[in-house]
Design a protein around this motif. Structure first.
Motif, PDB file in Angstrom:
ATOM      1  N   UNK A 136       0.818  -1.210   0.000  1.00  0.00           N
ATOM      2  CA  UNK A 136       0.000   0.000   0.000  1.00  0.00           C
ATOM      3  C   UNK A 136       0.855   1.265   0.000  1.00  0.00           C
ATOM      4  N   UNK A 137       2.183   1.091  -0.055  1.00  0.00           N
ATOM      5  CA  UNK A 137       3.088   2.227   0.043  1.00  0.00           C
ATOM      6  C   UNK A 137       4.264   2.019  -0.918  1.00  0.00           C
ATOM      7  N   UNK A 138       4.636   3.073  -1.661  1.00  0.00           N
ATOM      8  CA  UNK A 138       5.776   3.034  -2.562  1.00  0.00           C
ATOM      9  C   UNK A 138       6.737   4.148  -2.172  1.00  0.00           C
ATOM     10  N   UNK A 139       7.941   3.772  -1.765  1.00  0.00           N
ATOM     11  CA  UNK A 139       8.978   4.742  -1.422  1.00  0.00           C
ATOM     12  C   UNK A 139       9.839   4.957  -2.663  1.00  0.00           C
ATOM     13  N   UNK A 153      18.107   6.836   6.552  1.00  0.00           N
ATOM     14  CA  UNK A 153      16.911   7.682   6.437  1.00  0.00           C
ATOM     15  C   UNK A 153      15.817   6.956   5.648  1.00  0.00           C
ATOM     16  N   UNK A 154      16.208   6.264   4.596  1.00  0.00           N
ATOM     17  CA  UNK A 154      15.241   5.532   3.776  1.00  0.00           C
ATOM     18  C   UNK A 154      14.635   4.385   4.584  1.00  0.00           C
ATOM     19  N   UNK A 155      15.472   3.673   5.343  1.00  0.00           N
ATOM     20  CA  UNK A 155      14.975   2.566   6.164  1.00  0.00           C
ATOM     21  C   UNK A 155      13.979   3.066   7.200  1.00  0.00           C
ATOM     22  N   UNK A 177      10.211   1.675   7.551  1.00  0.00           N
ATOM     23  CA  UNK A 177       9.698   1.153   8.816  1.00  0.00           C
ATOM     24  C   UNK A 177       8.466   1.915   9.319  1.00  0.00           C
ATOM     25  N   UNK A 178       8.304   3.160   8.882  1.00  0.00           N
ATOM     26  CA  UNK A 178       7.161   3.963   9.338  1.00  0.00           C
ATOM     27  C   UNK A 178       5.902   3.708   8.515  1.00  0.00           C
ATOM     28  N   UNK A 179       6.041   3.031   7.389  1.00  0.00           N
ATOM     29  CA  UNK A 179       4.879   2.772   6.522  1.00  0.00           C
ATOM     30  C   UNK A 179       4.020   1.669   7.116  1.00  0.00           C
ATOM     31  N   UNK A 180       2.797   2.010   7.380  1.00  0.00           N
ATOM     32  CA  UNK A 180       1.823   1.026   7.845  1.00  0.00           C
ATOM     33  C   UNK A 180       0.509   1.356   7.179  1.00  0.00           C
ATOM     34  N   UNK A 181      -0.406   0.505   7.299  1.00  0.00           N
ATOM     35  CA  UNK A 181      -1.711   0.791   6.731  1.00  0.00           C
ATOM     36  C   UNK A 181      -2.450  -0.482   6.427  1.00  0.00           C
TER      37      UNK A 181
END
Length: 189
Positions: free
Chosen positions: A70-73, A142-144, A148-152
């Motif tokens: 659900x998340x694309x960095x 910083x990317x990691x 790690x903060x992506x949730x949903x």
């Protein structure tokens, strides 16, 4: 996932990537940077993207095919084709349709056309995937932290689309557009 999705072969299209934890909700694109040197973890898929058309279409195809994502960095060094800027423009502005072509609105890339996948896939990608802009950031720590903060919530289902195989001649369908773009820039001078 339902049984059909469990049996599905994922990722569904080829590319320069590695698979991490397929239950993760995060996909990472490092643009022109070498993701293998960064030691990132806790992602589903991580890879490069050099082109503003076929590369982005492959990202959309693989991300939609895994309902956990659900998340694309979007991070790393920009490519010569400005794939990162195009991805962010896609997220912010969508596409404009003219003469049967779908152009990423606001892209500064030479060929920002997404014509190989259905518009329904592009719409669904924009609606269901959170895109995080770290274009230019090459700091693995910083990317990691962002990964790690992506949730949903997991998405309700996989959306499987087919995409034609891409080879060294695929871009030639845009040759006329390239010549038009070059000529219009020459005329402006």
């Amino acid at each position: 996932m339902n049984q059909e999705q469990n049996n599905m072969e994922w990722p569904v299209t080829s590319g320069d990537y590695e698979i991490g934890d397929t239950n993760s909700s995060v996909a990472v694109v490092t643009l022109a940077s070498d993701y293998t040197a960064w030691g990132l973890k806790n992602y589903t898929i991580c890879g490069t993207c050099f082109t503003e058309n076929f590369g982005i279409e492959k990202i959309i195809t693989n991300v939609l095919a895994n309902p956990n994502i659900n998340c694309l960095v979007v991070c790393g060094a920009e490519s010569a084709h400005r794939a990162g800027q195009s991805l962010i423009s896609l997220a912010e502005n969508g596409v404009s349709t003219m003469a049967g072509s779908r152009k990423i609105a606001g892209s500064n890339s030479p060929l920002p056309y997404l014509n190989e996948i259905p518009m329904t896939a592009i719409s669904r990608f924009l609606r269901e995937i959170k895109i995080i802009d770290l274009v230019g950031n090459k700091d693995p720590a910083a990317i990691q932290k962002v990964i790690d903060s992506c949730t949903g919530q997991k998405r309700s289902e996989a959306h499987i689309i087919s995409m034609p195989e891409i080879n060294e001649n695929s871009w030639k369908k845009y040759e006329k557009l390239v010549k038009q773009n070059v000529m219009s820039k020459i005329k402006k001078r």
